[in-house]
Write a protein that holds these residues in place. Structure first.
Motif, PDB file in Angstrom:
ATOM      1  N   ILE B  19       0.843  -1.194   0.000  1.00 56.12           N
ATOM      2  CA  ILE B  19       0.000   0.000   0.000  1.00 56.12           C
ATOM      3  C   ILE B  19       0.880   1.246   0.000  1.00 56.12           C
ATOM      4  N   ARG B  20       1.981   1.201   0.758  1.00 54.11           N
ATOM      5  CA  ARG B  20       2.894   2.359   0.780  1.00 54.11           C
ATOM      6  C   ARG B  20       3.434   2.651  -0.619  1.00 54.11           C
ATOM      7  N   LEU B  21       3.777   1.586  -1.339  1.00 53.47           N
ATOM      8  CA  LEU B  21       4.333   1.770  -2.685  1.00 53.47           C
ATOM      9  C   LEU B  21       3.279   2.250  -3.675  1.00 53.47           C
ATOM     10  N   SER B  22       2.004   2.222  -3.275  1.00 49.81           N
ATOM     11  CA  SER B  22       0.929   2.686  -4.159  1.00 49.81           C
ATOM     12  C   SER B  22       0.542   4.135  -3.909  1.00 49.81           C
ATOM     13  N   LEU B  23       1.229   4.816  -2.970  1.00 55.58           N
ATOM     14  CA  LEU B  23       0.921   6.224  -2.706  1.00 55.58           C
ATOM     15  C   LEU B  23       1.085   7.041  -3.974  1.00 55.58           C
ATOM     16  N   ASN B  24       0.132   7.927  -4.207  1.00 54.51           N
ATOM     17  CA  ASN B  24       0.098   8.769  -5.411  1.00 54.51           C
ATOM     18  C   ASN B  24      -0.087   7.958  -6.702  1.00 54.51           C
ATOM     19  N   GLU B  25      -0.609   6.735  -6.563  1.00 57.21           N
ATOM     20  CA  GLU B  25      -0.945   5.907  -7.729  1.00 57.21           C
ATOM     21  C   GLU B  25      -2.433   5.549  -7.631  1.00 57.21           C
ATOM     22  N   THR B  26      -2.972   5.110  -8.750  1.00 54.33           N
ATOM     23  CA  THR B  26      -4.368   4.671  -8.740  1.00 54.33           C
ATOM     24  C   THR B  26      -4.461   3.284  -8.109  1.00 54.33           C
ATOM     25  N   VAL B  27      -5.386   3.127  -7.186  1.00 59.31           N
ATOM     26  CA  VAL B  27      -5.593   1.823  -6.553  1.00 59.31           C
ATOM     27  C   VAL B  27      -7.047   1.388  -6.720  1.00 59.31           C
ATOM     28  N   TYR B  28      -7.227   0.081  -6.600  1.00 56.42           N
ATOM     29  CA  TYR B  28      -8.560  -0.523  -6.578  1.00 56.42           C
ATOM     30  C   TYR B  28      -8.783  -1.035  -5.161  1.00 56.42           C
ATOM     31  N   VAL B  29      -9.934  -0.716  -4.564  1.00 56.79           N
ATOM     32  CA  VAL B  29     -10.230  -1.158  -3.204  1.00 56.79           C
ATOM     33  C   VAL B  29     -11.569  -1.878  -3.218  1.00 56.79           C
ATOM     34  N   LYS B  30     -11.583  -3.070  -2.654  1.00 59.93           N
ATOM     35  CA  LYS B  30     -12.843  -3.809  -2.523  1.00 59.93           C
ATOM     36  C   LYS B  30     -13.281  -3.704  -1.073  1.00 59.93           C
ATOM     37  N   LEU B  31     -14.542  -3.286  -0.881  1.00 59.88           N
ATOM     38  CA  LEU B  31     -15.073  -3.066   0.465  1.00 59.88           C
ATOM     39  C   LEU B  31     -16.199  -4.053   0.754  1.00 59.88           C
ATOM     40  N   ARG B  32     -16.640  -4.074   2.014  1.00 60.54           N
ATOM     41  CA  ARG B  32     -17.819  -4.871   2.388  1.00 60.54           C
ATOM     42  C   ARG B  32     -19.068  -4.328   1.706  1.00 60.54           C
ATOM     43  N   ASP B  33     -20.133  -5.107   1.702  1.00 63.68           N
ATOM     44  CA  ASP B  33     -21.435  -4.726   1.151  1.00 63.68           C
ATOM     45  C   ASP B  33     -21.371  -4.421  -0.349  1.00 63.68           C
ATOM     46  N   ASP B  85     -12.046  -0.378   8.545  1.00 66.94           N
ATOM     47  CA  ASP B  85     -12.734  -1.614   8.918  1.00 66.94           C
ATOM     48  C   ASP B  85     -13.673  -2.136   7.834  1.00 66.94           C
ATOM     49  N   SER B  86     -13.995  -1.313   6.809  1.00 68.10           N
ATOM     50  CA  SER B  86     -14.816  -1.792   5.696  1.00 68.10           C
ATOM     51  C   SER B  86     -13.987  -2.432   4.581  1.00 68.10           C
ATOM     52  N   VAL B  87     -12.664  -2.334   4.675  1.00 65.03           N
ATOM     53  CA  VAL B  87     -11.809  -2.767   3.566  1.00 65.03           C
ATOM     54  C   VAL B  87     -11.645  -4.288   3.558  1.00 65.03           C
ATOM     55  N   ILE B  88     -11.796  -4.903   2.384  1.00 62.98           N
ATOM     56  CA  ILE B  88     -11.487  -6.323   2.212  1.00 62.98           C
ATOM     57  C   ILE B  88     -10.124  -6.476   1.544  1.00 62.98           C
ATOM     58  N   LEU B  89      -9.921  -5.792   0.418  1.00 66.91           N
ATOM     59  CA  LEU B  89      -8.620  -5.903  -0.245  1.00 66.91           C
ATOM     60  C   LEU B  89      -8.261  -4.623  -0.988  1.00 66.91           C
ATOM     61  N   VAL B  90      -6.957  -4.476  -1.233  1.00 69.39           N
ATOM     62  CA  VAL B  90      -6.436  -3.319  -1.953  1.00 69.39           C
ATOM     63  C   VAL B  90      -5.489  -3.841  -3.024  1.00 69.39           C
ATOM     64  N   SER B  91      -5.630  -3.327  -4.235  1.00 75.58           N
ATOM     65  CA  SER B  91      -4.729  -3.756  -5.305  1.00 75.58           C
ATOM     66  C   SER B  91      -4.180  -2.526  -6.030  1.00 75.58           C
ATOM     67  N   PRO B  92      -2.866  -2.521  -6.358  1.00 76.63           N
ATOM     68  CA  PRO B  92      -2.266  -1.354  -7.008  1.00 76.63           C
ATOM     69  C   PRO B  92      -2.761  -1.136  -8.430  1.00 76.63           C
ATOM     70  N   CYS B  93      -3.324  -2.165  -9.058  1.00 79.93           N
ATOM     71  CA  CYS B  93      -3.882  -1.928 -10.388  1.00 79.93           C
ATOM     72  C   CYS B  93      -5.281  -2.523 -10.452  1.00 79.93           C
ATOM     73  N   VAL B  94      -6.075  -1.980 -11.341  1.00 80.86           N
ATOM     74  CA  VAL B  94      -7.455  -2.432 -11.456  1.00 80.86           C
ATOM     75  C   VAL B  94      -7.450  -3.874 -11.959  1.00 80.86           C
ATOM     76  N   PRO B  95      -8.195  -4.762 -11.299  1.00 76.10           N
ATOM     77  CA  PRO B  95      -8.155  -6.171 -11.680  1.00 76.10           C
ATOM     78  C   PRO B  95      -8.746  -6.402 -13.064  1.00 76.10           C
ATOM     79  N   GLU B  96      -8.286  -7.477 -13.665  1.00 74.79           N
ATOM     80  CA  GLU B  96      -8.799  -7.896 -14.969  1.00 74.79           C
ATOM     81  C   GLU B  96     -10.031  -8.743 -14.703  1.00 74.79           C
ATOM     82  N   LYS B  97     -11.217  -8.217 -15.079  1.00 72.38           N
ATOM     83  CA  LYS B  97     -12.470  -8.943 -14.811  1.00 72.38           C
ATOM     84  C   LYS B  97     -12.731  -9.935 -15.931  1.00 72.38           C
ATOM     85  N   LEU B  98     -13.149 -11.147 -15.534  1.00 66.92           N
ATOM     86  CA  LEU B  98     -13.382 -12.181 -16.550  1.00 66.92           C
ATOM     87  C   LEU B  98     -14.873 -12.442 -16.727  1.00 66.92           C
TER      88      LEU B  98
END
Lengths: 100, 98, 99
Positions: B19-33, B85-98
């Motif tokens: 997450i630190r290495l993603s500062l000032n970069e676009t991130v994808y965050v998956k939350l609850r609900d 506390d709502s966060v499930i996962l964080v990814s530095p790039c937007v995932p490839e949806k299948l």
């Protein structure tokens, strides 16, 4: 307490090769954090509380069970739904980490 | 100070380093609900609370009448604080949806 | 500590807080504490139809744990400063890797 004593008595009465086997098993199963360091870099499946599975290569874990996986597939109801090059999973959501 | 910040470098030893290495970069965050965010990461802490800029939120919910149908709604925000506390996962790039 | 400091700098600004029960409340940030409990003044709810009991309320205390998002005024946030502060905080509290 007495049952524990019984079981140690039993293990000491085992033939030596078998007793060695027990300690070998203990080395692998009885310490969760040594299991985690053992599988770092390996392919793992992480299940989270919502039931979603993440299949990828374990990069790092910390004491909260925050996890970073590389080249990860997100599996929902048995189907691969998305792919992540790198992903951080917040530890509180983790049910288990299993080596594949 | 800045020199010692540099010395943290780009090496990853603990999960939060990603997450630190993603500062000032676009991130994808998956939350609850069924919520997902994409935005530029400006700050985070050890609970995974975050401040994101230029955020797009996607909310997926199951249709009330038809359980097999999923409806999605998107919202935008210029600057957003997200409680960790709502966060499930964080990814530095937007995932490839299948 | 980082976000506690951030919210302290935002006291007096208009913010919109989205709660985990989907209620959104807009108002002037009055105060904040270390748990990210927040006090707002002159509040309006964005969805008065579903929460009519809040119409008459002007002043509210929100427990930090029920907050999902806080929408911040973009010109009140120095993003470069935040990024530096985040790196600095990461350095002071490097976590405990599993051996």
């Amino acid at each position: 307490m007495s049952t524990q004593n019984n079981s140690t008595d039993k293990s000491t009465s085992l033939p030596t090769e078998q007793a060695d086997e027990v300690t070998e098993v203990q080395k692998h199963t009885y310490d969760p954090s040594s299991f985690l360091s053992e599988i770092s870099g390996k392919q793992v499946v992480v299940k989270i509380t919502s039931g979603i599975l993440y299949n990828g290569f374990l990069q790092t874990v910390d004491g909260y069970m925050n996890i970073v996986l590389e080249n990860t597939q997100e599996i929902v109801n048995g189907e691969v739904k998305s792919k992540y090059r790198e992903v951080f999973i917040r530890g509180n959501n983790v049910l288990y980490i299993s080596a594949v | 100070m800045s020199a010692s910040i540099e010395s943290q470098g780009s090496f990853m030893t603990e999960p939060l380093d990603l997450i630190r290495l993603s500062l000032n970069e676009t991130v994808y965050v998956k939350l609850r609900d069924g919520r997902e965010l994409t935005g530029r990461l400006h700050a985070y802490d050890s609970h995974c609370s975050m401040v994101l800029g230029d955020v797009e939120e996607t909310v997926s919910s199951i249709d009330e009448n038809d359980v097999s149908k999923v409806t999605t709604k998107t919202n935008k925000s210029d600057m957003l604080f997200v409680r960790g506390d709502s966060v499930i996962l964080v990814s530095p790039c937007v995932p490839e949806k299948l | 500590m980082l976000f506690f400091s951030l919210f302290k700098t935002l006291v007096g600004q208009e913010v919109t807080i989205e709660l985990k029960n989907d209620l959104s409340i807009r108002g002037t940030l009055k105060s904040v504490d270390q748990y990210m409990n927040l006090k707002l003044d002159n509040i309006t709810t964005l969805d008065e139809a579903s929460f009519p009991h809040l119409c008459a309320v002007r002043n509210i205390f929100i427990r930090g744990s029920v907050v999902r998002y806080v929408h911040l005024p973009v010109n009140a946030v120095d993003t470069a400063l935040l990024e530096d502060a985040a790196r600095r905080e990461a350095m002071t509290q490097a976590g405990t890797p599993v051996k």
